[in-house]
Design a protein around this motif. Structure first.
Motif, mmCIF file in Angstrom:
data_model
loop_
_atom_site.group_PDB
_atom_site.id
_atom_site.type_symbol
_atom_site.label_atom_id
_atom_site.label_comp_id
_atom_site.label_asym_id
_atom_site.label_seq_id
_atom_site.Cartn_x
_atom_site.Cartn_y
_atom_site.Cartn_z
ATOM 1 N N LYS A 127 0.853 -1.188 0.000
ATOM 2 C CA LYS A 127 0.000 0.000 0.000
ATOM 3 C C LYS A 127 0.886 1.235 0.000
ATOM 4 C CE LYS A 127 -3.711 2.245 2.648
ATOM 5 N NZ LYS A 127 -4.587 2.134 3.845
ATOM 6 N N LYS A 128 0.818 2.013 -1.085
ATOM 7 C CA LYS A 128 1.606 3.232 -1.213
ATOM 8 C C LYS A 128 0.677 4.441 -1.185
ATOM 9 C CE LYS A 128 5.505 1.339 -3.834
ATOM 10 N NZ LYS A 128 6.345 1.478 -5.054
ATOM 11 N N VAL A 129 1.016 5.396 -0.336
ATOM 12 C CA VAL A 129 0.251 6.633 -0.237
ATOM 13 C C VAL A 129 1.146 7.778 -0.681
ATOM 14 C CG1 VAL A 129 -1.009 8.185 1.294
ATOM 15 C CG2 VAL A 129 -1.124 5.711 1.665
ATOM 16 N N SER A 136 4.612 7.226 1.491
ATOM 17 C CA SER A 136 4.760 6.225 2.550
ATOM 18 C C SER A 136 4.351 4.870 1.996
ATOM 19 C CB SER A 136 3.904 6.578 3.769
ATOM 20 O OG SER A 136 2.527 6.571 3.439
ATOM 21 N N THR A 137 5.005 3.819 2.493
ATOM 22 C CA THR A 137 4.759 2.470 1.975
ATOM 23 C C THR A 137 4.584 1.480 3.119
ATOM 24 O OG1 THR A 137 6.097 2.902 -0.001
ATOM 25 C CG2 THR A 137 5.649 0.607 0.526
ATOM 26 N N TYR A 138 3.538 0.696 3.016
ATOM 27 C CA TYR A 138 3.298 -0.435 3.924
ATOM 28 C C TYR A 138 3.378 -1.696 3.078
ATOM 29 C CZ TYR A 138 0.533 -3.907 6.489
ATOM 30 O OH TYR A 138 0.096 -5.050 7.106
ATOM 31 N N LYS A 139 4.100 -2.716 3.572
ATOM 32 C CA LYS A 139 4.241 -3.934 2.785
ATOM 33 C C LYS A 139 4.175 -5.167 3.669
ATOM 34 C CE LYS A 139 6.834 -5.956 -1.019
ATOM 35 N NZ LYS A 139 7.917 -5.759 -2.017
ATOM 36 N N LEU A 140 3.468 -6.167 3.158
ATOM 37 C CA LEU A 140 3.370 -7.460 3.833
ATOM 38 C C LEU A 140 3.738 -8.549 2.829
ATOM 39 C CD1 LEU A 140 0.493 -8.726 6.106
ATOM 40 C CD2 LEU A 140 1.240 -10.108 4.167
ATOM 41 N N THR A 141 4.633 -9.439 3.210
ATOM 42 C CA THR A 141 5.007 -10.557 2.342
ATOM 43 C C THR A 141 4.916 -11.869 3.107
ATOM 44 O OG1 THR A 141 7.371 -10.388 2.886
ATOM 45 C CG2 THR A 141 6.586 -9.141 0.968
ATOM 46 N N GLY A 198 -4.052 9.252 -5.400
ATOM 47 C CA GLY A 198 -3.218 9.488 -4.233
ATOM 48 C C GLY A 198 -2.806 8.250 -3.476
ATOM 49 N N MET A 199 -3.193 7.094 -3.957
ATOM 50 C CA MET A 199 -2.853 5.858 -3.259
ATOM 51 C C MET A 199 -2.913 4.687 -4.225
ATOM 52 S SD MET A 199 -4.560 4.243 0.213
ATOM 53 C CE MET A 199 -6.152 3.930 -0.527
#
Length: 245
Positions: A127-129, A136-141, A198-199
């Motif tokens: 998820k990139k905002v 900002s970046t949130y990442k799950l692997t 925006g995201m």
């Protein structure tokens, strides 16, 4: 005087024609959706042929996969939300229809592949905002480990903090089944689609030796909720119990 009579006669004729049309419409034959009461919601008493039907299946259990059938034919949910569950939409035909569902406990082991090497990427959610102040970046692997019963989940938050979790295979199995049921890869070939401003949210899922990649840059209405629902399968395991020490 004659003109007034003619105008009045025409007005009466128009009113009677409209009234006849309205009464005819009201008398149009209506049909029923036959389904389990108390399980499906927003089901009306009857529908006219050609009317858009929208029914909700709100009682979605954790670790359970669902499939829906209309007169015996598979029908895929058009949307999902935490408040309404699955949304089943279709155009009412000129006859009664039966809406049914099947459920399967995804905790039951069903082999997805005969052999997947250790450290294979099974799933990723990003998820990139975008903002003037900075992105900002949130990442799950999720990757395989040396145990077929255990996967390694890595979560990197927007502030750069990273946590590792040892989780069971069940959330990946559930997501694998879910995206297969709704044919999520069809998003990439849609002629008409929506996207976010925006995201960007994107996922990649390892399926039968190849990756299925979709994102909010090309999605149907409600696509963001679908991706959030997929992410929730893994978010349930972000607890102290599964945290790798």
């Amino acid at each position: 005087m004659t003109k007034i009579i003619i105008i009045a006669a025409v007005a009466v004729t128009v009113i009677l024609s409209v009234l006849f049309f309205v009464l005819s419409s009201c008398k149009a034959e209506k049909y029923h959706v036959i389904c389990s009461t108390g399980i499906f919601e927003n089901v009306k008493n009857s529908y006219k042929a050609g009317q858009q039907v929208k029914i909700y299946f709100p009682y979605v259990a954790t670790d359970t996969d669902y499939s829906f059938h209309l007169d015996g034919e598979r029908i895929r949910p058009s949307d999902y939300s935490d408040s309404k569950g699955y949304t089943i939409s279709f155009v009412m035909p000129s006859h009664d229809v039966e809406l049914t569902y099947n459920s399967k406990n995804s905790m039951e082991y069903t082999p997805i592949a005969e052999y997947v090497p250790e450290n294979t990427l099974l799933f990723s959610y990003t998820k990139k905002v975008y903002s003037p102040e900075g992105d900002s970046t949130y990442k799950l692997t999720v990757k395989t480990t040396d145990s077929p019963e255990e996967h390694l989940m890595t979560v990197q938050t927007e502030d750069g903090n990273k946590q590792l979790y040892s989780i069971p295979r069940f959330p990946y199995q559930s997501v694998y089944t879910y995206i297969s049921n709704i044919n999520i890869s069809d998003w990439n070939s849609m002629a008409e689609y929506e996207c976010l401003d925006g995201m960007k949210v994107s996922i990649s899922v390892f399926c039968d030796g190849e990756y299925v990649n979709v994102s909010t840059d090309r999605m149907p209405s409600g696509g963001e909720q679908v991706l959030n629902y997929i992410h929730s399968h893994f978010a349930d395991y972000m607890t102290e119990q599964y945290l790798r020490k």
